[in-house]
Design a protein around this motif. Structure first.
Motif, PDB file in Angstrom:
ATOM      1  N   ARG A  34      11.523  10.858   2.057  1.00 21.39           N
ATOM      2  CA  ARG A  34      12.813  10.628   2.701  1.00 21.39           C
ATOM      3  C   ARG A  34      12.866   9.239   3.339  1.00 21.39           C
ATOM      4  NH1 ARG A  34      14.165  16.297   5.967  1.00 21.39           N
ATOM      5  NH2 ARG A  34      13.539  17.736   4.300  1.00 21.39           N
ATOM      6  N   LEU A  35      14.061   8.659   3.304  1.00 25.30           N
ATOM      7  CA  LEU A  35      14.363   7.417   3.992  1.00 25.30           C
ATOM      8  C   LEU A  35      15.420   7.685   5.055  1.00 25.30           C
ATOM      9  CD1 LEU A  35      14.603   4.264   4.370  1.00 25.30           C
ATOM     10  CD2 LEU A  35      16.350   4.350   2.556  1.00 25.30           C
ATOM     11  N   LEU A  36      15.166   7.226   6.278  1.00 20.46           N
ATOM     12  CA  LEU A  36      16.184   7.246   7.332  1.00 20.46           C
ATOM     13  C   LEU A  36      16.595   5.809   7.598  1.00 20.46           C
ATOM     14  CD1 LEU A  36      17.128   7.074  10.485  1.00 20.46           C
ATOM     15  CD2 LEU A  36      17.787   9.103   9.200  1.00 20.46           C
ATOM     16  N   ASN A  37      17.803   5.450   7.195  1.00 22.15           N
ATOM     17  CA  ASN A  37      18.338   4.102   7.335  1.00 22.15           C
ATOM     18  C   ASN A  37      19.392   4.113   8.443  1.00 22.15           C
ATOM     19  OD1 ASN A  37      18.354   1.345   5.799  1.00 22.15           O
ATOM     20  ND2 ASN A  37      20.512   1.773   6.214  1.00 22.15           N
ATOM     21  N   HIS A  38      19.051   3.502   9.571  1.00 22.68           N
ATOM     22  CA  HIS A  38      19.918   3.454  10.754  1.00 22.68           C
ATOM     23  C   HIS A  38      20.465   2.039  10.838  1.00 22.68           C
ATOM     24  CE1 HIS A  38      20.522   4.438  15.239  1.00 22.68           C
ATOM     25  NE2 HIS A  38      20.780   3.148  15.155  1.00 22.68           N
ATOM     26  N   GLN A  39      21.799   1.869  10.658  1.00 28.64           N
ATOM     27  CA  GLN A  39      22.339   0.524  10.437  1.00 28.64           C
ATOM     28  C   GLN A  39      23.747   0.392  10.991  1.00 28.64           C
ATOM     29  OE1 GLN A  39      21.957  -0.647   6.331  1.00 28.64           O
ATOM     30  NE2 GLN A  39      23.442  -2.300   6.509  1.00 28.64           N
ATOM     31  N   ILE A  40      24.025  -0.756  11.619  1.00 32.96           N
ATOM     32  CA  ILE A  40      25.373  -1.077  12.075  1.00 32.96           C
ATOM     33  C   ILE A  40      26.248  -1.405  10.863  1.00 32.96           C
ATOM     34  CG2 ILE A  40      26.754  -2.686  13.465  1.00 32.96           C
ATOM     35  CD1 ILE A  40      24.283  -3.085  15.216  1.00 32.96           C
ATOM     36  N   ALA A  41      27.494  -0.977  10.919  1.00 30.61           N
ATOM     37  CA  ALA A  41      28.439  -1.226   9.820  1.00 30.61           C
ATOM     38  C   ALA A  41      29.722  -1.821  10.388  1.00 30.61           C
ATOM     39  CB  ALA A  41      28.748   0.074   9.080  1.00 30.61           C
ATOM     40  N   ARG A  42      30.413  -2.576   9.572  1.00 27.16           N
ATOM     41  CA  ARG A  42      31.737  -3.072   9.942  1.00 27.16           C
ATOM     42  C   ARG A  42      32.800  -2.310   9.167  1.00 27.16           C
ATOM     43  NH1 ARG A  42      33.591  -6.079   5.659  1.00 27.16           N
ATOM     44  NH2 ARG A  42      32.008  -7.034   4.316  1.00 27.16           N
ATOM     45  N   ARG A  43      34.022  -2.434   9.612  1.00 30.29           N
ATOM     46  CA  ARG A  43      35.133  -1.828   8.905  1.00 30.29           C
ATOM     47  C   ARG A  43      35.390  -2.607   7.605  1.00 30.29           C
ATOM     48  NH1 ARG A  43      36.271   2.909   9.756  1.00 30.29           N
ATOM     49  NH2 ARG A  43      38.455   2.603   9.237  1.00 30.29           N
ATOM     50  N   PRO A  44      35.763  -1.922   6.529  1.00 34.84           N
ATOM     51  CA  PRO A  44      36.073  -2.643   5.281  1.00 34.84           C
ATOM     52  C   PRO A  44      37.343  -3.456   5.411  1.00 34.84           C
ATOM     53  CG  PRO A  44      36.564  -0.302   5.060  1.00 34.84           C
ATOM     54  CD  PRO A  44      35.888  -0.460   6.381  1.00 34.84           C
ATOM     55  N   LEU A  45      37.402  -4.555   4.687  1.00 35.99           N
ATOM     56  CA  LEU A  45      38.585  -5.408   4.642  1.00 35.99           C
ATOM     57  C   LEU A  45      39.370  -5.141   3.366  1.00 35.99           C
ATOM     58  CD1 LEU A  45      36.911  -8.770   5.724  1.00 35.99           C
ATOM     59  CD2 LEU A  45      38.221  -7.212   7.169  1.00 35.99           C
TER      60      LEU A  45
ATOM     61  N   ASP B  55       0.806  -1.232   0.000  1.00 36.87           N
ATOM     62  CA  ASP B  55       0.000   0.000   0.000  1.00 36.87           C
ATOM     63  C   ASP B  55       0.833   1.274   0.000  1.00 36.87           C
ATOM     64  OD1 ASP B  55       0.959  -0.515   2.514  1.00 36.87           O
ATOM     65  OD2 ASP B  55      -0.865   0.065   3.565  1.00 36.87           O
ATOM     66  N   GLY B  56       1.910   1.299  -0.765  1.00 40.31           N
ATOM     67  CA  GLY B  56       2.629   2.560  -0.938  1.00 40.31           C
ATOM     68  C   GLY B  56       1.838   3.481  -1.854  1.00 40.31           C
ATOM     69  N   PRO B  57       2.284   4.682  -2.091  1.00 44.13           N
ATOM     70  CA  PRO B  57       3.536   5.232  -1.571  1.00 44.13           C
ATOM     71  C   PRO B  57       3.362   5.900  -0.209  1.00 44.13           C
ATOM     72  CG  PRO B  57       2.599   6.766  -3.140  1.00 44.13           C
ATOM     73  CD  PRO B  57       1.669   5.592  -3.102  1.00 44.13           C
ATOM     74  N   TYR B  58       4.496   6.059   0.480  1.00 45.20           N
ATOM     75  CA  TYR B  58       4.558   6.730   1.775  1.00 45.20           C
ATOM     76  C   TYR B  58       5.346   8.022   1.632  1.00 45.20           C
ATOM     77  CZ  TYR B  58       2.845   2.448   3.971  1.00 45.20           C
ATOM     78  OH  TYR B  58       2.082   1.365   4.343  1.00 45.20           O
ATOM     79  N   ASP B  59       5.072   8.943   2.548  1.00 44.66           N
ATOM     80  CA  ASP B  59       5.818  10.205   2.557  1.00 44.66           C
ATOM     81  C   ASP B  59       7.220  10.031   3.135  1.00 44.66           C
ATOM     82  OD1 ASP B  59       3.651  12.288   1.787  1.00 44.66           O
ATOM     83  OD2 ASP B  59       2.702  11.105   3.374  1.00 44.66           O
ATOM     84  N   ALA B  60       7.386   9.069   4.037  1.00 42.09           N
ATOM     85  CA  ALA B  60       8.676   8.856   4.688  1.00 42.09           C
ATOM     86  C   ALA B  60       8.774   7.399   5.126  1.00 42.09           C
ATOM     87  CB  ALA B  60       8.835   9.785   5.888  1.00 42.09           C
ATOM     88  N   ILE B  61      10.013   6.907   5.202  1.00 40.92           N
ATOM     89  CA  ILE B  61      10.270   5.544   5.658  1.00 40.92           C
ATOM     90  C   ILE B  61      11.407   5.593   6.669  1.00 40.92           C
ATOM     91  CG2 ILE B  61      11.036   3.219   5.044  1.00 40.92           C
ATOM     92  CD1 ILE B  61       9.871   3.632   2.276  1.00 40.92           C
ATOM     93  N   SER B  62      11.212   4.919   7.785  1.00 38.47           N
ATOM     94  CA  SER B  62      12.297   4.715   8.755  1.00 38.47           C
ATOM     95  C   SER B  62      12.633   3.240   8.791  1.00 38.47           C
ATOM     96  CB  SER B  62      11.878   5.202  10.149  1.00 38.47           C
ATOM     97  OG  SER B  62      10.662   4.585  10.545  1.00 38.47           O
ATOM     98  N   SER B  63      13.907   2.945   8.837  1.00 36.91           N
ATOM     99  CA  SER B  63      14.395   1.575   8.975  1.00 36.91           C
ATOM    100  C   SER B  63      15.525   1.626   9.993  1.00 36.91           C
ATOM    101  CB  SER B  63      14.895   1.029   7.634  1.00 36.91           C
ATOM    102  OG  SER B  63      15.430  -0.263   7.793  1.00 36.91           O
ATOM    103  N   VAL B  64      15.223   1.231  11.223  1.00 36.41           N
ATOM    104  CA  VAL B  64      16.146   1.418  12.335  1.00 36.41           C
ATOM    105  C   VAL B  64      16.542   0.054  12.899  1.00 36.41           C
ATOM    106  CG1 VAL B  64      16.501   2.514  14.577  1.00 36.41           C
ATOM    107  CG2 VAL B  64      15.021   3.608  12.875  1.00 36.41           C
ATOM    108  N   GLY B  65      17.794  -0.321  12.726  1.00 40.35           N
ATOM    109  CA  GLY B  65      18.290  -1.579  13.256  1.00 40.35           C
ATOM    110  C   GLY B  65      17.687  -2.795  12.583  1.00 40.35           C
ATOM    111  N   MET B  66      17.192  -2.643  11.384  1.00 37.92           N
ATOM    112  CA  MET B  66      16.569  -3.754  10.670  1.00 37.92           C
ATOM    113  C   MET B  66      17.420  -4.236   9.502  1.00 37.92           C
ATOM    114  SD  MET B  66      14.886  -4.152   7.551  1.00 37.92           S
ATOM    115  CE  MET B  66      14.078  -5.580   6.860  1.00 37.92           C
TER     116      MET B  66
END
Length: 454
Positions: free
Chosen positions: A320-331, A284-295
């Motif tokens: 707008r999209l707010l993407n909150h995400q853990i990252a690792r250091r590049p190898l 059922d989009g579209p949405y005005d904003a999307i949050s994705s936190v720790g997912m």
């Protein structure tokens, strides 16, 4: 009394090529190893490089021969984890200090080639093989018992299919809402807070959900999609404070039931809908904003472009999209990346971390314009230490709410993760991205860091 601890410490030194950094207590009560160690406390804005101070050495307690058998039959992190979860290994003293001292032997040994390659190289050394044989004799002839029941071992089929993702999410999140209340506190937010000096965990979590709403420029009447909505804290804040209509989706039945009750208790059922639904099945989009936190850590490398494409399609132009995400250091060689064995088996099955540059690139490949990236690595370390304190304060109750093994899993993974954030082994970032319309008007203020909501 035999001096089993001295034998173990001496043999371990022959295998590792360095003395054990912690003291050892064996099942016969004997001890060996340093009496004191130099400990550096966690960095802080006021004291970013504290001077190491001598403290009593933490003691690695081997409660039985089974602990030694587990480690010898499954060398490395997973064998240690199984012994820890089973209660066969413990730490007497400060857990953070013990993990910090042992990091070089477990997680950071041979970073470029990975711990597994380092173990293979050691196995070719005749002196190492001789020491291992002596330890096996000390441990006894029996193989280790089966892995603790908290280990997730029944995964079949391809990674990141709809069904397998549901199983992985259930393993982690359907542990019991009462258990999570004990660990997370009243906010029931399971991602890092947004801290200020002298602030509390609850204040940090309130400020985090509010800054997300401000970055998304939420206004009354808009529609917000909260992907991986957890127990509903962001959805409740967005609806209650900003007047938006929120759809929150989760794959956890327990989270959804808890969030729906919170929504009803807050009188916001007309503004917030909580669904048990995969992000790939939202119709059922579209949405005005999307949050994705720790997912997004659950999405996986092979599905990440699909994830970005799906969220792009669910947004209105200008959204707008707010993407909150853990990252690792590049190898240096990304092909050597291996999923953390303990995390994969006990905490986040099939979870994968990527460098933040990879994440930003995939969002751009999907059509997003990346407008802001804020690294909040230190904030997650502070949050994890607060969660560990909550768990340790209520550990007996935590064991009753779930299992002693599960409570031990959470204590170890959160303490080790706090150190990983402090040592810059992993980070966490908020990426603000826009589905910029053809006109090129992003809708962002010139000074974005003010994050005004108008």
């Amino acid at each position: 009394m035999t001096d089993t601890a001295s034998r173990i410490a001496a043999l371990a030194e022959r295998i590792l090529g360095t003395p054990l950094p912690v003291r050892v207590r064996a099942w016969d009560g004997s001890e060996a190893g340093p009496a004191t160690v130099a400990r550096t406390g966690p960095p802080s804005p006021s004291d970013p490089a504290p001077v190491p101070a001598p403290v009593p050495a933490p003691v690695l307690v081997l409660r039985s021969r089974r602990a030694l058998r587990r480690v010898l039959w499954c060398p490395g992190e997973l064998g240690l984890a199984r012994a820890w979860v089973a209660g066969e290994i413990d730490v007497d003293g400060d857990l953070y200090t013990a993990l910090d001292l042992m990091a070089g032997l477990i997680w950071e040994r041979g970073e470029d080639g990975g711990p597994r390659r380092g173990a293979l190289a050691l196995a070719r050394d005749p002196a190492v093989r001789s020491a291992v044989r002596e330890l096996l004799a000390l441990a006894g002839p029996l193989p280790p018992p089966p892995p603790p029941r908290e280990e997730n071992r029944r995964r079949k089929g391809l990674r990141h299919t709809l069904g397998r993702d549901r199983e992985a999410i259930s393993h982690h999140y359907d542990v019991g809402n009462d258990f999570y209340e004990l660990v997370l506190g009243p906010s029931m937010v399971y991602s890092c807070g947004y801290w200020s000096d002298g602030g509390t965990l609850e204040e940090a979590q309130r400020d985090k959900v509010d800054v997300i709403c401000r970055k998304l420029a939420l206004r009354e009447g808009q529609r917000l999609l909260d992907v991986g909505c957890g127990w509903g804290s962001l959805a409740l804040h967005a609806a209650g404070e900003y007047g938006v209509q929120v759809v929150g989706v989760t794959l956890s039945q327990e989270q959804a039931a808890y969030a729906r009750k919170r929504v009803a208790d807050a009188g916001l059922t007309d503004r917030v809908e909580i669904r048990v639904q995969d992000y790939r099945e939202i119709p059922d989009g579209p949405y005005d904003a999307i949050s994705s936190v720790g997912m997004a850590e659950h999405v996986g490398k092979v599905r990440y472009r699909e994830y970005a494409d799906d969220l792009y399609a669910l947004l209105k132009p200008g959204g707008r999209l707010l993407n909150h995400q853990i990252a690792r250091r590049p190898l240096r060689d990304e092909e050597t990346y291996e999923v953390d064995e303990f995390i994969d088996a006990y905490v986040f099955p099939d979870g994968e971390l990527a460098p933040v540059g990879t994440t930003a690139g995939l969002l751009e490949d999907a059509g997003f314009e990346v407008r802001d990236l804020e690294s909040i690595r230190e904030h997650y370390a502070l949050t994890l230490r607060a969660w560990v304190a909550n768990l340790e304060d209520g550990f007996r109750r935590a064991c009753l709410l779930t299992t002693p093994g599960r409570a031990r899993v959470w204590r170890l993974y959160m303490a080790a993760s706090a150190l990983a954030f402090e040592r810059n082994r992993i980070g966490v970032n908020q990426i603000l991205a826009v589905r910029t319309p053809d006109s090129g008007a992003s809708g962002l203020p010139l000074r974005t860091r003010e994050w005004r909501a108008e």
